[in-house]
Scaffold this motif. Structure first.
Motif, mmCIF file in Angstrom:
data_model
loop_
_atom_site.group_PDB
_atom_site.id
_atom_site.type_symbol
_atom_site.label_atom_id
_atom_site.label_comp_id
_atom_site.label_asym_id
_atom_site.label_seq_id
_atom_site.Cartn_x
_atom_site.Cartn_y
_atom_site.Cartn_z
ATOM 1 N N LYS A 79 0.812 -1.314 0.070
ATOM 2 C CA LYS A 79 0.111 0.039 0.018
ATOM 3 C C LYS A 79 0.867 1.144 0.101
ATOM 4 C CE LYS A 79 -3.733 -0.008 2.558
ATOM 5 N NZ LYS A 79 -4.808 -0.023 3.691
ATOM 6 N N PHE A 80 1.809 1.282 0.816
ATOM 7 C CA PHE A 80 2.763 2.492 0.809
ATOM 8 C C PHE A 80 3.520 2.574 -0.540
ATOM 9 C CE2 PHE A 80 2.293 2.560 5.520
ATOM 10 C CZ PHE A 80 2.752 3.689 5.664
ATOM 11 N N ALA A 81 3.951 1.302 -1.330
ATOM 12 C CA ALA A 81 4.404 1.401 -2.422
ATOM 13 C C ALA A 81 3.674 1.978 -3.446
ATOM 14 C CB ALA A 81 4.916 0.039 -3.044
ATOM 15 N N LYS A 82 2.488 1.802 -3.422
ATOM 16 C CA LYS A 82 1.472 2.098 -4.418
ATOM 17 C C LYS A 82 1.259 3.883 -4.285
ATOM 18 C CE LYS A 82 -1.063 -2.160 -5.012
ATOM 19 N NZ LYS A 82 -2.535 -2.790 -4.742
ATOM 20 N N ALA A 188 -3.514 9.640 3.795
ATOM 21 C CA ALA A 188 -4.712 9.328 3.035
ATOM 22 C C ALA A 188 -4.490 8.787 1.711
ATOM 23 C CB ALA A 188 -5.450 10.960 2.738
ATOM 24 N N ASP A 189 -3.440 9.122 1.106
ATOM 25 C CA ASP A 189 -3.052 8.289 -0.096
ATOM 26 C C ASP A 189 -2.724 6.886 0.178
ATOM 27 O OD1 ASP A 189 -3.402 10.825 -1.230
ATOM 28 O OD2 ASP A 189 -1.291 10.955 -1.742
ATOM 29 N N VAL A 190 -2.119 6.623 1.149
ATOM 30 C CA VAL A 190 -1.822 5.213 1.656
ATOM 31 C C VAL A 190 -3.138 4.386 1.938
ATOM 32 C CG1 VAL A 190 -0.712 3.572 3.176
ATOM 33 C CG2 VAL A 190 0.455 5.584 2.459
ATOM 34 N N ALA A 191 -3.934 5.014 2.840
ATOM 35 C CA ALA A 191 -5.164 4.484 3.193
ATOM 36 C C ALA A 191 -6.156 4.059 1.956
ATOM 37 C CB ALA A 191 -6.069 5.193 4.104
ATOM 38 N N ALA A 192 -5.881 4.786 0.863
ATOM 39 C CA ALA A 192 -6.897 4.730 -0.277
ATOM 40 C C ALA A 192 -6.526 3.406 -1.232
ATOM 41 C CB ALA A 192 -6.770 5.970 -1.182
ATOM 42 N N GLN A 193 -5.304 2.911 -0.862
ATOM 43 C CA GLN A 193 -4.797 1.910 -1.773
ATOM 44 C C GLN A 193 -5.369 0.626 -1.295
ATOM 45 O OE1 GLN A 193 -2.954 2.739 -4.407
ATOM 46 N NE2 GLN A 193 -2.833 4.805 -3.667
#
Length: 620
Positions: A79-82, A188-193
């Motif tokens: 998720k962090f990578a994406k 928020a970007d990580v949570a969205a993955q």
């Protein structure tokens, strides 16, 4: 002469695969270790993904009451990578990260690794010029900032031109007021993955591709960023798994900062290679160490000599002895012979693997048979790229023979540790991967050492060995000083005086004395809480433990030690301040052998022992 023999100059013929130390235990196991070749398309991310696929339910990270399996860590890293990839990071980029020990450190690190991004670990305790230097040295334009470190970036506005992406810290009670140049939308970007496994593009990444930039401790100046390849990081874990007989049932304790090599490489690479668990503590705690060991059933722990001293002092002061622990192995460096014996007597028998090396080293020593006081053994010189060469501490020059080549030390002789640099296309052992600074890298290389066109990494460390091949750390070059025509090792003096009752630690160094050759010994002593410095008792101890020329001529009673954040003693500022009472602003005592005492500093006392005021004082 076959390819495993050593010629008379001490160089390895035909460069066999070097192994740092080859005691019996290592010989039996090291051959079984996997070896990542330079050209192999295999990375840290590949190893994590393999474990997640094969042993996904096995526990990997434990933090307080949180537990993350290998599969869960892999999902979070993906998720962090994406999210990072969506923000434009890609293979070959450099990204810095400043964060304290917590699960998000691993998620961020492994997420970046999945992209083939080089990760620069930044000291979470620095700010201002030191922080700016670290970021700029790494070459990173993006920094992942833990919220707990945000204040240090806010106080370093020179970094406002960097992309700073915040990772929230739910344990933080007082949230910093963020300036506009710190982006707080990354979470928020990580949570969205989604949590699906991802195979992201790292097509050019192979074994010798850089993966980490780990900064040296900075005991003598600003830290340098040492380069770690995937091959070097993975292989170190493979070898240590065999050395400590690690299994998936082992539980490693990570209480040292992850931004430094000890925790990020030795602990993490070994645990990951074994499929074992890591218990994370945000910061080392003397009072909670043994309760953690017992609560989490820790079996393997990384140490630095100073924290062992703290733990021993705390245990003796409180009378607390762990009742039921499973700690079977300690890995580390800097444990003195005195502390080593006290540790075993107090906490019970266990394997202590005292080693010697450094963040950037291309060789190392490791004591695998519990020989107290030693940092390793070399029973066969044809099986290691390590060499010890004569070094004159007075001139600070290497001794050379009539051909201009360096001279190997014999048992009992003190010399500098070197590592033969081997660049072979089929294996990575012996490579010196250097620093981000080409100039800094070149300064650590000696050429034409034993024969024309050879090259050796120089450690800057002085060691000696005995007739049985056991090695002992003596000092850093520059820390050994000359007084009354005798060479004095600051480390050996500090070790000899370590049993001074009530002392938390003793830092010994040489200081200049006007109109005297060499440098006189000075000791900065930090006393334990509630203890007072006793000049008479200290004089008696020095008389009993060290030769007169090696006894500290000055004592400074300090409130706190000048240490790096990884518990390594700094001496640079102490040496500059010397015994100047203005610069020190702490109690100073002067040795008076005529009176068999240490007397409080005064100019009359100085004159009585034949010393002049410190040069800095005269200038003022």
């Amino acid at each position: 002469m076959d390819n495993n023999t050593v010629n008379q100059a001490g160089a390895l013929d035909n460069a066999p695969v070097p192994r740092s130390v080859t005691q019996t235990k290592m010989d039996k196991r090291a051959l079984a270790a996997r070896s990542v070749s330079p050209s192999q398309k295999y990375s840290i991310a590949d190893r994590l993904e393999e474990h997640a696929k094969k042993n996904g339910a096995a526990p990997f990270l434990v933090y307080q009451d949180q537990r993350f399996s290998y599969s869960e860590v892999n999902v979070q890293a993906s998720k962090f990578a994406k999210a990072l990839q969506a923000r434009g990071l890609m293979e070959g980029d450099v990204c810095a990260m400043a964060m304290e020990n917590r699960p998000e450190f691993f998620f961020t690190w492994f997420g970046l690794t999945k992209l083939g991004v080089v990760v620069a670990f930044i000291n979470s305790q620095v700010q201002g010029n030191a922080l700016e230097h670290a970021i700029n040295t790494s070459g990173a334009d993006v920094v992942i900032v833990g919220e707990e470190c945000a204040a240090r970036f806010i106080e370093t506005p020179a970094l406002a031109n960097k992309k700073l992406w915040l990772v929230a810290d739910t344990e933080l009670t007082e949230k910093p007021v963020l300036p506009s140049w710190i982006d707080n939308t990354f979470d928020a970007d990580v949570a969205a993955q989604n949590g699906d496994s991802c195979l992201l593009a790292r097509g050019a990444t192979d074994g010798e591709t850089p993966t980490l930039l780990i900064f040296t401790s900075g005991t003598t100046g600003l830290p340098k960023a040492a380069i770690y390849s995937h091959m070097r990081w993975l292989t170190s874990g493979d070898v240590m798994v065999e050395t400590v007989s690690a299994t998936p049932d082992d539980i490693f304790y990570c209480c040292l900062p992850l931004y430094h090599g000890a925790a990020a490489t030795s602990v993490t690479s070994t645990a990951l290679a074994a499929g074992a668990s890591i218990v994370i503590r945000r910061k080392f705690s003397v009072s909670n160490f043994w309760s953690d060991i017992e609560k989490y059933h820790i079996t393997v722990c990384q140490y630095i000599g100073e924290i062992c001293r703290y733990l021993l002092n705390y245990a003796e002061a409180t009378g607390h002895k762990p009742k039921d622990h499973q700690l079977r192995c300690m890995l580390g460096a800097g444990l003195t012979e005195t502390s080593w014996r006290r540790w075993i007597e107090y906490f019970g028998d266990m394997d202590i693997l005292e080693g010697w090396g450094s963040t950037e080293a291309n060789t190392n020593l490791l004591n695998v048979d519990n020989h107290i006081g030693s940092c390793g053994r070399v029973p066969r010189w044809d099986r290691t790229n390590f060499r010890l060469v004569k070094f004159d501490t007075e001139t600070e020059m290497h001794s050379k023979d009539e051909n201009g080549h360096y001279i190997l030390c014999q048992p009992g002789e003190v010399g500098e540790g070197l590592g033969m640099i081997i660049n072979h296309p089929d294996f990575g052992g012996g490579r010196f991967e250097g620093y981000t600074s080409k100039e800094g890298t070149e300064q650590k290389i000696l050429r034409n050492v034993f024969q024309e066109n050879d090259a050796y990494w120089r450690s800057g460390d002085l060691l000696r060995y005995d007739d049985n091949g056991y090695f002992y750390f003596v000092d850093r070059i520059g820390d050994t000083y000359r007084w009354k025509s005798e060479n004095v090792s600051s480390q050996e003096v500090a070790n000899a005086l370590a049993e001074y009752e009530g002392a938390e630690l003793i830092n010994v160094y040489g200081v200049q004395v006007p109109e005297h050759e060499g440098r006189a010994g000075m000791a900065a002593i930090v006393m334990q809480e509630g203890c007072q410095f006793d000049p008479a008792a200290f004089y008696a101890l020095t008389t009993a433990k060290v030769p007169n020329y090696a006894a500290p001529q000055f004592v400074r009673v300090s409130k706190a030690a000048d240490m790096t954040s990884t518990y390594k003693l700094r001496k640079v500022d102490l040496q500059k301040q010397g015994y100047d009472p203005v610069a020190c602003n702490e109690p100073i005592y002067v040795r008076n052998d005529k009176l068999c005492a240490y007397q409080p500093y005064s100019e009359s006392v100085l004159h009585a022992v034949g010393f002049l005021p410190f040069a800095h004082t005269k200038e003022k």
